[in-house]
Motif scaffolding. Structure first.
Motif, short mmCIF file in Angstrom:
data_model
loop_
_atom_site.label_atom_id
_atom_site.label_comp_id
_atom_site.label_asym_id
_atom_site.label_seq_id
_atom_site.Cartn_x
_atom_site.Cartn_y
_atom_site.Cartn_z
N ASP A 91 3.92 7.98 39.78
CA ASP A 91 4.73 8.20 40.98
C ASP A 91 4.91 6.90 41.76
O ASP A 91 6.01 6.60 42.23
N ASP A 92 3.82 6.15 41.91
CA ASP A 92 3.90 4.89 42.65
C ASP A 92 4.87 3.92 41.98
O ASP A 92 5.67 3.26 42.65
N THR A 93 4.81 3.84 40.66
CA THR A 93 5.70 2.94 39.92
C THR A 93 7.16 3.32 40.12
O THR A 93 8.00 2.48 40.43
N ARG A 94 7.45 4.61 39.96
CA ARG A 94 8.84 5.06 40.09
C ARG A 94 9.33 4.94 41.53
O ARG A 94 10.49 4.59 41.77
N LEU A 95 8.46 5.22 42.51
CA LEU A 95 8.87 5.08 43.90
C LEU A 95 9.13 3.62 44.25
O LEU A 95 10.06 3.31 45.02
N ASN A 96 8.34 2.71 43.69
CA ASN A 96 8.59 1.28 43.90
C ASN A 96 9.92 0.87 43.28
O ASN A 96 10.66 0.08 43.86
N GLN A 97 10.22 1.42 42.08
CA GLN A 97 11.50 1.13 41.46
C GLN A 97 12.65 1.66 42.32
O GLN A 97 13.67 0.98 42.49
N LEU A 98 12.46 2.85 42.87
CA LEU A 98 13.48 3.42 43.74
C LEU A 98 13.70 2.55 44.98
O LEU A 98 14.83 2.25 45.36
N ALA A 99 12.60 2.12 45.58
CA ALA A 99 12.70 1.25 46.76
C ALA A 99 13.40 -0.06 46.41
O ALA A 99 14.23 -0.55 47.19
N ASP A 100 13.10 -0.63 45.24
CA ASP A 100 13.76 -1.87 44.81
C ASP A 100 15.26 -1.67 44.65
O ASP A 100 16.07 -2.50 45.08
N ARG A 101 15.64 -0.54 44.03
CA ARG A 101 17.07 -0.26 43.85
C ARG A 101 17.77 -0.11 45.19
O ARG A 101 18.86 -0.61 45.40
N LEU A 102 17.12 0.61 46.11
CA LEU A 102 17.74 0.79 47.43
C LEU A 102 17.87 -0.54 48.16
O LEU A 102 18.87 -0.79 48.83
N ARG A 103 16.86 -1.41 48.02
CA ARG A 103 16.94 -2.74 48.63
C ARG A 103 18.10 -3.55 48.03
O ARG A 103 18.83 -4.24 48.74
N GLN A 104 18.25 -3.46 46.69
CA GLN A 104 19.34 -4.18 46.03
C GLN A 104 20.69 -3.72 46.56
O GLN A 104 21.54 -4.53 46.89
N VAL A 105 20.87 -2.41 46.62
CA VAL A 105 22.14 -1.86 47.06
C VAL A 105 22.38 -2.18 48.53
O VAL A 105 23.50 -2.49 48.95
N ARG A 106 21.32 -2.12 49.31
CA ARG A 106 21.45 -2.39 50.74
C ARG A 106 21.81 -3.85 50.99
O ARG A 106 22.64 -4.17 51.84
N SER A 107 21.18 -4.76 50.26
CA SER A 107 21.41 -6.18 50.51
C SER A 107 22.76 -6.66 49.97
O SER A 107 23.38 -7.54 50.55
N ASN A 108 23.20 -6.08 48.85
CA ASN A 108 24.47 -6.51 48.26
C ASN A 108 25.08 -5.34 47.48
O ASN A 108 24.94 -5.27 46.26
N PRO A 109 25.76 -4.44 48.15
CA PRO A 109 26.30 -3.26 47.48
C PRO A 109 27.24 -3.60 46.32
O PRO A 109 27.25 -2.90 45.31
N GLN A 110 28.00 -4.66 46.44
CA GLN A 110 28.95 -5.02 45.38
C GLN A 110 28.26 -5.70 44.21
O GLN A 110 28.81 -5.76 43.11
N GLY A 111 27.04 -6.22 44.41
CA GLY A 111 26.35 -6.96 43.37
C GLY A 111 25.42 -6.12 42.51
O GLY A 111 24.75 -6.65 41.64
#
Length: 107
Positions: free
Chosen positions: A78-98
């Motif tokens: 769960d921790d691994t997948r939640l960290n992956q989710l948080a990373d994806r959300l950070r990526q989209v938040r910082s650069n939605p087009q990228g």
């Protein structure tokens, strides 16, 4: 764009709350399981139990230990997948087009 930013902020806040809630739940459950093991070991040491009773308690302890091990493995997953989710959300938040749409979502 503003609506998207608000959505990402809300998703990040919900994710943070969920991670905190699950982490506390895991810690409490692990403590209860460890207390159960201690109590069962004390019962075995305190009394001279008939063999079948002692064997049954030892089997119960083995089950509790297995549940604890599975619990820890599930928490790690769960921790691994939640960290992956948080990373994806950070990526989209910082650069939605990228965001790389071809990036695999599995571990």
């Amino acid at each position: 764009m503003v609506a998207f930013a608000i959505f990402l902020l809300a998703a990040t806040m919900i994710l943070g709350i969920y991670i905190g809630w699950r982490g506390r739940e895991y810690v409490e459950r692990q403590k209860r399981l460890e207390e159960t093991i201690k109590e069962m070991n004390e019962i075995i040491k305190r009394r001279k139990l008939p063999y079948p009773t002692q064997a049954g308690l030892e089997d119960a302890i083995a089950i509790v230990i297995e549940v604890l091990d599975q619990h820890q493995a599930q928490k790690a997953f769960d921790d691994t997948r939640l960290n992956q989710l948080a990373d994806r959300l950070r990526q989209v938040r910082s650069n939605p087009q990228g965001y790389d749409v071809n990036q695999p979502s599995k571990k």
